[in-house]
Design a protein around this motif. Sequence first.
Motif, PDB file in Angstrom:
ATOM      1  N   PRO A  30      23.967   0.054 -39.301  1.00 59.63           N
ATOM      2  CA  PRO A  30      23.010  -0.625 -38.420  1.00 59.63           C
ATOM      3  C   PRO A  30      22.053  -1.538 -39.182  1.00 59.63           C
ATOM      4  CG  PRO A  30      22.360   1.651 -38.754  1.00 59.63           C
ATOM      5  CD  PRO A  30      23.711   1.503 -39.391  1.00 59.63           C
ATOM      6  N   ARG A  31      21.612  -2.578 -38.464  1.00 61.11           N
ATOM      7  CA  ARG A  31      20.616  -3.500 -38.981  1.00 61.11           C
ATOM      8  C   ARG A  31      19.538  -3.688 -37.922  1.00 61.11           C
ATOM      9  NH1 ARG A  31      25.258  -5.898 -39.246  1.00 61.11           N
ATOM     10  NH2 ARG A  31      24.672  -7.743 -38.055  1.00 61.11           N
ATOM     11  N   LEU A  32      18.306  -3.578 -38.352  1.00 64.89           N
ATOM     12  CA  LEU A  32      17.161  -3.840 -37.483  1.00 64.89           C
ATOM     13  C   LEU A  32      16.871  -5.330 -37.527  1.00 64.89           C
ATOM     14  CD1 LEU A  32      14.883  -2.556 -35.730  1.00 64.89           C
ATOM     15  CD2 LEU A  32      13.516  -2.459 -37.831  1.00 64.89           C
ATOM     16  N   LEU A  33      16.798  -5.959 -36.356  1.00 60.03           N
ATOM     17  CA  LEU A  33      16.559  -7.397 -36.262  1.00 60.03           C
ATOM     18  C   LEU A  33      15.136  -7.646 -35.765  1.00 60.03           C
ATOM     19  CD1 LEU A  33      19.905  -8.447 -34.521  1.00 60.03           C
ATOM     20  CD2 LEU A  33      19.448  -8.177 -36.977  1.00 60.03           C
ATOM     21  N   LEU A  34      14.403  -8.469 -36.496  1.00 60.50           N
ATOM     22  CA  LEU A  34      13.041  -8.836 -36.110  1.00 60.50           C
ATOM     23  C   LEU A  34      12.966 -10.352 -36.026  1.00 60.50           C
ATOM     24  CD1 LEU A  34      11.099  -6.457 -38.532  1.00 60.50           C
ATOM     25  CD2 LEU A  34      11.559  -6.057 -36.105  1.00 60.50           C
ATOM     26  N   TRP A  35      12.611 -10.861 -34.848  1.00 62.56           N
ATOM     27  CA  TRP A  35      12.462 -12.302 -34.677  1.00 62.56           C
ATOM     28  C   TRP A  35      10.998 -12.669 -34.877  1.00 62.56           C
ATOM     29  CZ3 TRP A  35      16.141  -9.654 -31.877  1.00 62.56           C
ATOM     30  CH2 TRP A  35      17.461 -10.141 -31.997  1.00 62.56           C
ATOM     31  N   THR A  66      14.518  -6.915 -46.493  1.00 64.21           N
ATOM     32  CA  THR A  66      15.320  -8.135 -46.412  1.00 64.21           C
ATOM     33  C   THR A  66      14.573  -9.251 -47.129  1.00 64.21           C
ATOM     34  OG1 THR A  66      16.578  -9.537 -44.896  1.00 64.21           O
ATOM     35  CG2 THR A  66      14.339  -8.943 -44.218  1.00 64.21           C
ATOM     36  N   ARG A  67      15.157 -10.457 -47.116  1.00 63.05           N
ATOM     37  CA  ARG A  67      14.506 -11.570 -47.805  1.00 63.05           C
ATOM     38  C   ARG A  67      14.801 -12.875 -47.079  1.00 63.05           C
ATOM     39  NH1 ARG A  67      17.966 -12.081 -53.380  1.00 63.05           N
ATOM     40  NH2 ARG A  67      16.310 -13.582 -53.875  1.00 63.05           N
ATOM     41  N   LEU A  68      13.890 -13.819 -47.264  1.00 66.79           N
ATOM     42  CA  LEU A  68      14.064 -15.189 -46.789  1.00 66.79           C
ATOM     43  C   LEU A  68      14.073 -16.101 -48.007  1.00 66.79           C
ATOM     44  CD1 LEU A  68      11.535 -15.192 -43.793  1.00 66.79           C
ATOM     45  CD2 LEU A  68      14.029 -15.172 -43.630  1.00 66.79           C
ATOM     46  N   ASN A  76       5.387 -27.848 -37.080  1.00 69.10           N
ATOM     47  CA  ASN A  76       6.228 -27.820 -35.885  1.00 69.10           C
ATOM     48  C   ASN A  76       6.733 -26.412 -35.567  1.00 69.10           C
ATOM     49  OD1 ASN A  76       6.060 -30.618 -35.436  1.00 69.10           O
ATOM     50  ND2 ASN A  76       7.727 -31.003 -36.892  1.00 69.10           N
ATOM     51  N   GLY A  77       6.720 -25.555 -36.571  1.00 64.92           N
ATOM     52  CA  GLY A  77       7.108 -24.168 -36.356  1.00 64.92           C
ATOM     53  C   GLY A  77       8.598 -23.916 -36.498  1.00 64.92           C
ATOM     54  N   SER A  78       8.939 -22.694 -36.907  1.00 60.45           N
ATOM     55  CA  SER A  78      10.332 -22.268 -37.046  1.00 60.45           C
ATOM     56  C   SER A  78      10.445 -20.816 -36.601  1.00 60.45           C
ATOM     57  CB  SER A  78      10.801 -22.378 -38.502  1.00 60.45           C
ATOM     58  OG  SER A  78      10.692 -23.700 -38.979  1.00 60.45           O
ATOM     59  N   SER A  79      11.474 -20.521 -35.813  1.00 61.25           N
ATOM     60  CA  SER A  79      11.767 -19.141 -35.428  1.00 61.25           C
ATOM     61  C   SER A  79      12.891 -18.623 -36.312  1.00 61.25           C
ATOM     62  CB  SER A  79      12.166 -19.066 -33.951  1.00 61.25           C
ATOM     63  OG  SER A  79      11.071 -19.371 -33.122  1.00 61.25           O
ATOM     64  N   LEU A  80      12.622 -17.566 -37.041  1.00 60.82           N
ATOM     65  CA  LEU A  80      13.582 -17.016 -37.991  1.00 60.82           C
ATOM     66  C   LEU A  80      13.849 -15.553 -37.674  1.00 60.82           C
ATOM     67  CD1 LEU A  80      12.136 -18.516 -41.301  1.00 60.82           C
ATOM     68  CD2 LEU A  80      14.013 -19.414 -39.919  1.00 60.82           C
ATOM     69  N   GLN A  81      15.065 -15.113 -37.974  1.00 58.09           N
ATOM     70  CA  GLN A  81      15.470 -13.727 -37.744  1.00 58.09           C
ATOM     71  C   GLN A  81      15.461 -12.966 -39.065  1.00 58.09           C
ATOM     72  OE1 GLN A  81      19.087 -12.804 -35.325  1.00 58.09           O
ATOM     73  NE2 GLN A  81      19.823 -11.837 -37.213  1.00 58.09           N
ATOM     74  N   LEU A  82      14.745 -11.850 -39.089  1.00 60.05           N
ATOM     75  CA  LEU A  82      14.795 -10.951 -40.239  1.00 60.05           C
ATOM     76  C   LEU A  82      15.875  -9.912 -39.971  1.00 60.05           C
ATOM     77  CD1 LEU A  82      10.995 -10.325 -40.920  1.00 60.05           C
ATOM     78  CD2 LEU A  82      12.438 -12.244 -41.635  1.00 60.05           C
ATOM     79  N   ASP A  83      16.866  -9.867 -40.830  1.00 61.43           N
ATOM     80  CA  ASP A  83      18.010  -8.966 -40.690  1.00 61.43           C
ATOM     81  C   ASP A  83      17.834  -7.854 -41.720  1.00 61.43           C
ATOM     82  OD1 ASP A  83      20.546  -7.764 -40.703  1.00 61.43           O
ATOM     83  OD2 ASP A  83      21.509  -9.622 -40.089  1.00 61.43           O
ATOM     84  N   VAL A  84      17.403  -6.670 -41.263  1.00 62.58           N
ATOM     85  CA  VAL A  84      16.994  -5.588 -42.159  1.00 62.58           C
ATOM     86  C   VAL A  84      18.034  -4.473 -42.146  1.00 62.58           C
ATOM     87  CG1 VAL A  84      15.151  -3.980 -42.763  1.00 62.58           C
ATOM     88  CG2 VAL A  84      14.592  -6.130 -41.599  1.00 62.58           C
TER      89      VAL A  84
END
Length: 299
Positions: A30-35, A66-68, A76-84
């Motif tokens: 499993p991976r926890l996803l955080l937007w 995780t890492r970016l 302008n902003g960016s929506s990114l997904q953290l895949d943990v």
Amino acid sequence: MTQGWALNIGNRTAVQIAFKSVGAQGLFSPRLLLWMHFETPNERITVDLHDLRIRVKSGQEYLGETRLTGERVTSNGSSLQLDVPTTHRMLNYVTDHLGSQEHVALTLGWYGLIRFLWNPNDADSRYMGEPSPGEWTDFQIDEGNHEQQISIARSEWFSRVVSVVGTADYVFTEVAVPRGPLGDKWRSALVLLGKADKAFTLGDDASVFLHLRGVIDSLPGAKQDIFAHLPESQKVYVNKLAKSVGEFLHSGRHVDDLGNGDVGFPVDHVDARFAINLVRVLLSYASVSIDAAQKRANK
């Protein structure tokens, strides 16, 4: 933005961060996803998330990291997904320790390297030690000073995390419920098992027992012929086991006199977790053993 926070460089905000939503993927791994939403305070600041690490904790327990890398952030902003990457054990730990809380509380610890570019105008304040205007400057982010608390509604934790990586086709670790015509007959039992999982996540332990008793009662052949296809010498013991599980679940729903001098007992979160695992094992064994017995009989 909701649940806002920031990465700071000295007295200046480099990146504003907001938690948006949660999810999960993966049955066996499993991976926890955080937007998250990232943006700089104004159009004069640009930030590269050169190598930014995020450590996720529940209380003092480590869920995963995780890492970016190489993500550019502007006003302008960016929506990114953290895949943990995490484990079922850790996700269960979070659920098991909710108690009566209405929200799941997680801590995000940020550390690593970002690159900062600033092109100030005449109205911008200047501080001692700030980077030179118009030049990319590297900054180290210290986790000790960069922790973000996020809050997730209990119902959202169930619908977007627990139910996604839980018991859709597999009801206990690697033990599979058969698909096809036989599996179709077990649909109502699986639905009730899902309701028991939801009740557990929401802290309604008595309803866990209610739904699990329904699982036993809804199995094909309930209540006397669930294991009708097993050899007689084996069936008598398995029937006794299933009957005992059913009586345990029935007694756990009541604290009043059950008749014949028997008295039920109040249940708590520990009892509910045990009951769910007990029924998952029984359900999995029943489906696989019955399928195998029917195949032997058709040879």
